[in-house]
Write a protein that holds these residues in place. Structure first.
Motif: not given
Length: 158
Positions: A140-149, A128-136, A116-120, A153-158
């Protein structure tokens, strides 16, 4: 000798499939497809599959575990994507759950955070909204659980 429609004896097909399974872990679905591609009749295919199982060339549990470990460590897939792909390969629920146990929970979270950090950091987007969407979307495409994602995303992009 040129054959228009190649056909194999049971012995030839068995040897070919032994090599196919020894080279890399295979699931039942892949082996059955290979036999179908070789134009083997169903009775011969069944005999060969039984032989491969008895000789331990074919082992669904071993395949599922190796698949889960490999996709997690090499491709950095999350459990959701691994589960989806194993279901696509018609792996039993028991073997699927055993395979997911191969992934260490602590390592799982560490890999997720690093990814997540490398991608961010690699995203060029300034909004910031587009950036957040791209990260999410990426996670999600990589199959990580929604709650984690979403938490990440909220932690990295404020």
């Amino acid at each position: 000798m040129v054959r228009s429609q190649e056909s194999y004896t049971v012995e030839e097909a068995t040897k070919k499939l032994e090599h196919y399974c020894a080279y890399q872990e295979r699931c039942h679905k892949e082996v059955k497809q290979k036999l179908k591609d070789m134009n083997m009749i169903p009775e011969a295919s069944d005999m060969i599959v039984v032989h491969l199982l008895e000789q331990n060339f074919l082992n669904e549990e071993r395949f599922a575990k190796a698949y889960a470990r490999g996709k997690f460590r090499i491709k950095k897939w999350g459990k959701y994507r691994i589960t989806l792909e194993l279901k696509r390969k018609e792996i039993s629920k028991f073997n699927l759950n055993e395979a997911l146990k191969e992934i260490d929970e602590e390592e799982y979270i560490d890999v997720f955070n690093d990814l997540a950090e490398k991608r961010n950091n690699s995203l060029k987007e300034t909004d910031k909204y587009k950036r957040r969407k791209k990260l999410i979307d990426y996670l999600l495409y990589r199959g990580w659980e929604t709650f984690l994602v979403y938490d990440k995303a909220n932690e990295l992009i404020k």
